[in-house]
Design an enzyme around this catalytic site. Structure first.
Site, PDB file in Angstrom:
ATOM      1  N   LYS A  38       0.391  -1.438   0.126  1.00  0.00           N
ATOM      2  CA  LYS A  38       0.222  -0.028  -0.206  1.00  0.00           C
ATOM      3  C   LYS A  38       0.487   0.918  -0.092  1.00  0.00           C
ATOM      4  CE  LYS A  38      -3.906  -2.648   1.998  1.00  0.00           C
ATOM      5  NZ  LYS A  38      -4.257  -2.989   0.773  1.00  0.00           N
ATOM      6  N   ASN A 181     -11.931   2.199   3.435  1.00  0.00           N
ATOM      7  CA  ASN A 181     -13.182   1.577   2.590  1.00  0.00           C
ATOM      8  C   ASN A 181     -14.203   0.887   3.614  1.00  0.00           C
ATOM      9  OD1 ASN A 181     -12.564  -1.081   3.149  1.00  0.00           O
ATOM     10  ND2 ASN A 181     -11.117  -1.309   1.852  1.00  0.00           N
ATOM     11  N   GLY A 205     -15.820   2.194  -3.876  1.00  0.00           N
ATOM     12  CA  GLY A 205     -15.914   2.293  -4.843  1.00  0.00           C
ATOM     13  C   GLY A 205     -16.288   2.487  -6.258  1.00  0.00           C
ATOM     14  N   ASP A 231      -8.991  -4.592 -13.469  1.00  0.00           N
ATOM     15  CA  ASP A 231      -8.524  -4.519 -11.780  1.00  0.00           C
ATOM     16  C   ASP A 231      -8.370  -3.464 -10.986  1.00  0.00           C
ATOM     17  OD1 ASP A 231      -6.549  -6.030  -9.859  1.00  0.00           O
ATOM     18  OD2 ASP A 231      -4.705  -6.300 -11.334  1.00  0.00           O
ATOM     19  N   THR A 233      -7.390  -3.339  -7.892  1.00  0.00           N
ATOM     20  CA  THR A 233      -6.020  -3.995  -7.145  1.00  0.00           C
ATOM     21  C   THR A 233      -5.193  -3.027  -6.827  1.00  0.00           C
ATOM     22  OG1 THR A 233      -6.154  -6.802  -7.882  1.00  0.00           O
ATOM     23  CG2 THR A 233      -3.797  -5.118  -6.542  1.00  0.00           C
ATOM     24  N   ASP A 237      -5.462   2.480  -2.527  1.00  0.00           N
ATOM     25  CA  ASP A 237      -3.849   3.162  -2.439  1.00  0.00           C
ATOM     26  C   ASP A 237      -3.801   4.795  -4.003  1.00  0.00           C
ATOM     27  OD1 ASP A 237      -3.297   1.408  -1.286  1.00  0.00           O
ATOM     28  OD2 ASP A 237      -2.629   0.180  -2.492  1.00  0.00           O
ATOM     29  N   SER A 267      -7.609   4.561 -12.159  1.00  0.00           N
ATOM     30  CA  SER A 267      -6.260   3.103 -12.024  1.00  0.00           C
ATOM     31  C   SER A 267      -6.758   1.864 -12.441  1.00  0.00           C
ATOM     32  CB  SER A 267      -5.714   3.314 -11.181  1.00  0.00           C
ATOM     33  OG  SER A 267      -6.679   2.725  -9.472  1.00  0.00           O
TER      34      SER A 267
HETATM   35  O1  RIB Z   1      -3.623  -2.435  -2.374  1.00  0.00           O
HETATM   36  C1  RIB Z   1      -3.151  -2.791  -2.415  1.00  0.00           C
HETATM   37  C2  RIB Z   1      -1.900  -3.540  -2.058  1.00  0.00           C
HETATM   38  O2  RIB Z   1      -2.254  -4.412  -0.644  1.00  0.00           O
HETATM   39  C3  RIB Z   1      -1.481  -4.857  -3.102  1.00  0.00           C
HETATM   40  O3  RIB Z   1      -0.556  -4.030  -3.878  1.00  0.00           O
HETATM   41  C4  RIB Z   1      -0.625  -5.477  -2.109  1.00  0.00           C
HETATM   42  O4  RIB Z   1       0.488  -5.640  -1.568  1.00  0.00           O
HETATM   43  C5  RIB Z   1      -1.847  -4.829  -0.405  1.00  0.00           C
HETATM   44  O5  RIB Z   1      -0.296  -4.452   0.115  1.00  0.00           O
END
Ligand code: RIB
Length: 292
Positions: A38, A181, A205, A231, A233, A237, A267
């Site tokens: 993060k 979140n 989200g 994605d 992920t 962040d 992102s």
């Molecule tokens: O928020 C996503 C992140 O959470 C990922 O990149 C993973 O490494 C975890 O830390």
């Protein structure tokens, strides 16, 4: 200058048709490594948006750690605050990707050994920051030390309580904004910790973000723009990084939240945490499209 104090992970991504049930063995469709954590994600998000950012954290003295430090350097991030620790691996995260969502398992490795002693060596830099960004992938004593230092020098702090754990209520007075979140917010409510509404920014989200608008004296919501999600992920962040960046530029909380929601949404259009993080120009273009 924004200082991010936090985690650096190598993400081990697997794409799946669905999330595994207990006892189930699944064949993944694809496996790939990427940069994550993060803290690292937040720092890269800031740098992509043209922000000045310095990182304080730890990696292991292994090939992943050294590689990650080079990556951050290439991204234009000040890496002088990163220590390379012996006898411990760089943090890793197993990121399961299925049904346009994710589930993540983090092994802290070096992140869990980032010490107050190390962070103290960079106190002079911390107190010269315009903003500090942290998350919960480092130890409590490190977070507490930075919060107290920031408070002493009136430096605003964004604390992203992820992954959530119950934290000392005494932290609340030192936090400028807490950015859970919805899942983290639920856990926060259960924990009994009270956050003044002015300090709470809730990311939701696809539903965007809610925050307390001081001018309107009420909680307001900003919708996320429509994007083609590949994605998610690192979207949170990206939100935190973009929020800190725009606040540092002198924008209001409302403007910074709008900017950060667009950055976070964009992102998600590419695979992995950092690959899809937008540039400032990219965010502005999307903003223009939204208001036209
Ligand atoms: O928020 C996503 C992140 O959470 C990922 O990149 C993973 O490494 C975890 O830390």
């Amino acid at each position: 200058m924004i200082t991010v104090v936090g985690s650096l992970n190598i993400d081990l991504n697997v794409t799946l048709s669905h999330f595994p049930k207990q006892g189930e063995t699944l064949l993944s469709q694809q496996f790939f490594y990427s940069y994550g954590g993060k803290g690292g994600n937040q720092a890269v998000a800031i740098s992509r948006l043209n922000g000045d950012v310095r990182f304080i954290g730890a990696v292991g003295n292994d090939v992943y750690g050294k590689d990650y430090i080079h990556k951050l350097k290439r991204e234009g991030i000040d890496i002088a605050g990163i220590c390379c620790l012996e006898d411990v691996a760089t943090g890793t995260a197993v990121v399961m990707l299925a049904q346009k969502d994710n589930a993540i398992i983090v092994t802290q490795g070096a992140n869990g050994l980032l010490s107050v002693e190390h962070v103290e060596k960079h106190a002079q830099h911390i107190i010269q920051s315009q903003y500090i960004v942290m998350q919960f992938e480092v130890r409590d004593d490190v977070i507490e030390y930075v919060l107290q230092l920031a408070s002493q020098y009136s430096i605003p702090v964004i604390l992203n309580p992820a992954p959530f754990r119950v934290f000392p209520e005494s932290w609340v007075e030192h936090i400028t904004y807490l950015t859970p979140n919805e899942t983290e917010y639920e856990a926060l409510c259960k924990s009994g910790i009270t956050i003044p509404k002015e300090k709470l920014i809730l990311t939701m989200g696809k539903q965007g973000v809610s925050y307390f608008d001081a001018e309107a004296q009420q909680v307001c919501q900003i919708e996320a723009p429509q994007v083609h999600v590949v994605d998610t992920t690192g979207a949170g962040d990206t939100f935190n990084g973009a929020l800190a960046h725009y606040l540092t530029q002198g924008y209001t909380l409302k403007q910074a939240c709008s900017y950060a929601v667009i950055a976070a949404s964009l992102s998600t259009e590419h695979a992995n945490a950092q690959a899809g993080m937008p540039t400032h120009q990219h965010v502005l273009e999307k903003y223009q499209q939204e208001i036209e």
